[in-house]
Design a protein around this motif. Structure first.
Motif, short mmCIF file in Angstrom:
data_model
loop_
_atom_site.label_atom_id
_atom_site.label_comp_id
_atom_site.label_asym_id
_atom_site.label_seq_id
_atom_site.Cartn_x
_atom_site.Cartn_y
_atom_site.Cartn_z
N ASN A 235 0.82 -1.21 0.00
CA ASN A 235 0.00 0.00 0.00
C ASN A 235 0.86 1.26 0.00
O ASN A 235 0.48 2.27 -0.61
N ARG A 236 1.99 1.21 0.67
CA ARG A 236 2.90 2.36 0.62
C ARG A 236 3.42 2.57 -0.81
O ARG A 236 3.52 3.71 -1.28
N TYR A 237 3.77 1.47 -1.46
CA TYR A 237 4.21 1.58 -2.86
C TYR A 237 3.09 2.17 -3.72
O TYR A 237 3.32 3.08 -4.53
N SER A 238 1.87 1.67 -3.55
CA SER A 238 0.74 2.18 -4.32
C SER A 238 0.55 3.67 -4.08
O SER A 238 0.31 4.44 -5.03
N ALA A 239 0.65 4.08 -2.83
CA ALA A 239 0.49 5.50 -2.50
C ALA A 239 1.57 6.34 -3.18
O ALA A 239 1.30 7.45 -3.67
N LEU A 240 2.79 5.82 -3.23
CA LEU A 240 3.88 6.56 -3.86
C LEU A 240 3.70 6.64 -5.37
O LEU A 240 4.03 7.65 -5.99
N VAL A 241 3.17 5.57 -5.98
CA VAL A 241 2.84 5.61 -7.40
C VAL A 241 1.82 6.72 -7.67
O VAL A 241 1.95 7.50 -8.62
N THR A 242 0.82 6.81 -6.81
CA THR A 242 -0.21 7.84 -6.99
C THR A 242 0.36 9.24 -6.83
O THR A 242 0.05 10.15 -7.62
N MET A 243 1.23 9.45 -5.83
CA MET A 243 1.84 10.77 -5.69
C MET A 243 2.69 11.11 -6.91
O MET A 243 2.66 12.26 -7.40
N THR A 244 3.44 10.15 -7.40
CA THR A 244 4.27 10.39 -8.59
C THR A 244 3.39 10.77 -9.77
O THR A 244 3.71 11.67 -10.55
N ASP A 245 2.26 10.09 -9.91
CA ASP A 245 1.32 10.39 -10.99
C ASP A 245 0.78 11.82 -10.88
O ASP A 245 0.63 12.51 -11.90
N VAL A 246 0.48 12.26 -9.69
CA VAL A 246 -0.04 13.63 -9.49
C VAL A 246 0.94 14.65 -10.04
O VAL A 246 0.56 15.60 -10.76
N HIS A 247 2.20 14.48 -9.75
CA HIS A 247 3.19 15.48 -10.16
C HIS A 247 3.59 15.31 -11.63
O HIS A 247 3.96 16.29 -12.29
N PHE A 248 3.49 14.09 -12.15
CA PHE A 248 3.60 13.91 -13.60
C PHE A 248 2.49 14.71 -14.30
O PHE A 248 2.73 15.35 -15.34
#
Length: 484
Positions: A235-248
């Protein structure tokens, strides 16, 4: 002509809804970008891990056939340098700290200009002699004191995290150079690589409650934590993927705001995947390159919008980035480049590539044609093994330190007159610090990707294995692997 390469480290394709409609991971900006792009379903790594993958990207050649983790060599012909000969400006913005460690020399110097956002992983940045303000007494996995010190400079302030700063740096560069042409921009973020450090608001999307010990960096090897912690780290990995997507998404918004989105070639990919409890394992490098590691996402937006929203099953890999970009700029691809341009795919023309060869120096060598994947295991009797290096640095140390008298020097590489060190290797450099992990790659494996896309049931068929063994030998010859 303008080209932007966005590299997100350790981004698994099966966490993206474009590749896996059943994922629960939110990546609306990558989803929208895929609608404007050609999605590649058979895109693979070349060399692993981080710096070998970047040398692949920079030179269009497979690093792992000659050496392990290491710098740009003095005889390397690199993408930014060839572009400079065509008067194409290149800029790198990154938070990837390995460029500034021993074994990462020379990469940033290929670009016309570069920008570095500090603080990722163990970057020796926040210089405090006291213990960091927050060092948990109980934790799973690894805990880096230096990273705990660095995070004091951004803790829970999202805009101050390295990935947001890197995308913001790219946006600033685009604003400064609004309307310019003939540039290559590489935007490279370390996330979602571990440590899986992410503001709580993103964790709240996936898991609000967790009462176990602090956990954001697994120890490589067999899963060694309770089931609830294993779920939590995913879930931490998933959350980090989502944050990365936001800034992309902010980068894409800036391109549209500056009216440079539509006619710019944009390539989005990764360097490798990561085991998050899959096959009861954490991490990477020491096991076979199953598709959790080797099959990576690739989206390419054509500057004329060709094949937007479509998919291709052409076999590709990251050594193809260099010839693709050079092709787009009308530059000639150097003869030593081993990759093949993707431009023919957009024109529905035949392409001279049917196999992807990939692996890690001294561990395994693998081949796929999108139908089968064949993993050739190492053999303890397969000696000698050498690394060939003009600059004998590797990850955080020097090659051959244990027995410098055994190192030879000479003109051992056919493509250059530069003399190189020929360093005998008993154990792969990237396995330093790990116990004996040979058990994980002791068997050669063959998989039918059409019948068994999850690579769970090895095929036992000597005739098919012999065919792919022959393909492997042929490709090793074509790609100029050292004879041993």
């Amino acid at each position: 002509m303008r080209t932007i390469l966005v590299l997100m480290d350790t981004l698994r394709k099966d966490y993206l809804s474009t590749y896996n409609p059943t994922t629960n991971v939110l990546t609306p900006n990558l989803d929208a970008f895929a609608e404007d792009s050609l999605t590649f379903d058979n895109h693979y790594i070349g060399s692993t891990p981080c710096m070998p993958a970047r040398r692949d990207l920079m030179t269009g050649r497979l690093n792992f056939l000659e050496r392990s983790w290491g710098p740009i060599e003095p005889f390397d012909i690199t993408l930014p340098k060839v572009l400079a000969e065509q008067e194409v400006f290149s800029h790198l913005t990154t938070d990837h700290t390995h460029y500034f460690r021993l074994g990462g020399e020379g990469y940033i110097n290929q670009f016309t200009t570069w920008d570095f956002q500090r603080g990722q992983e163990g970057d020796p940045w926040h210089s405090i002699m006291r213990d960091p303000e927050w060092m948990p007494e109980q934790y799973h996995g690894r805990l880096r004191k230096q990273y705990q010190a660095n995070r004091e400079l951004w803790h829970e302030n999202e805009e101050a995290y390295p990935t947001p700063r890197t995308f913001a740096s790219a946006c600033d560069w685009l604003e400064t150079n609004k309307g310019e042409d003939d540039f290559f921009l590489q935007v490279e973020v370390f996330d979602p690589h571990e440590p899986f450090d992410v503001p709580q608001k993103y964790m709240d999307i996936y898991q609000k409650d967790y009462s176990g010990p602090f956990f954001e960096t697994p120890v490589y090897g067999e899963v060694d934590v309770p089931a609830e912690a294993e779920e939590y780290i995913r879930n931490r990995y998933s959350a980090l993927v989502t944050m990365t997507d936001v800034h992309f998404g902010r980068l894409i918004d800036k391109l549209k705001e500056t009216e440079m989105y539509e006619d710019t070639q944009i390539i989005v990919t990764s360097d490798h995947g990561y085991f998050l409890g899959d096959r009861e394992l954490f991490g990477k490098n020491y096991m076979h390159n199953f598709n959790e590691l080797a099959a990576i996402p690739l989206f390419v937006k054509h500057p004329q919008g060709k094949k937007a929203g479509e998919r291709t099953d052409e076999v590709t890999q990251n050594i193809d980035v260099m010839p693709t970009v050079l092709d787009a700029f009308g530059a000639t691809t150097p003869e030593e480049v081993q990759g093949a341009s993707w431009q023919p795919i957009f024109e529905d023309e035949p392409r001279d590539k049917s196999f992807a060869l990939y692996g890690a120096h001294g561990i395994t060598v693998n081949i796929t044609d999108g139908k089968y994947s064949y993993f050739r295991s190492p053999n303890e009797e397969n000696q000698p093994l050498f690394e060939y290096a003009g600059i004998p640095t590797t990850i955080r140390h020097y090659l051959g330190e244990a027995d410098p008298a055994a190192i030879q020097t000479g003109r051992f590489l056919a493509r250059t007159e530069f003399p190189v060190f020929k360093v005998p290797i008993k154990r792969a450099a990237i396995l330093d610090g790990l116990p004996d992990v040979s058990e994980y790659t002791k068997d050669s494996l063959l998989f039918d990707l059409k019948k068994d896309p999850m690579q769970q049931n090895p095929v036992i068929d000597p005739e098919i294995e012999e065919r792919y063994k022959t393909h492997l030998k042929t490709q090793l010859d074509i790609l100029e692997a050292p004879v041993e």
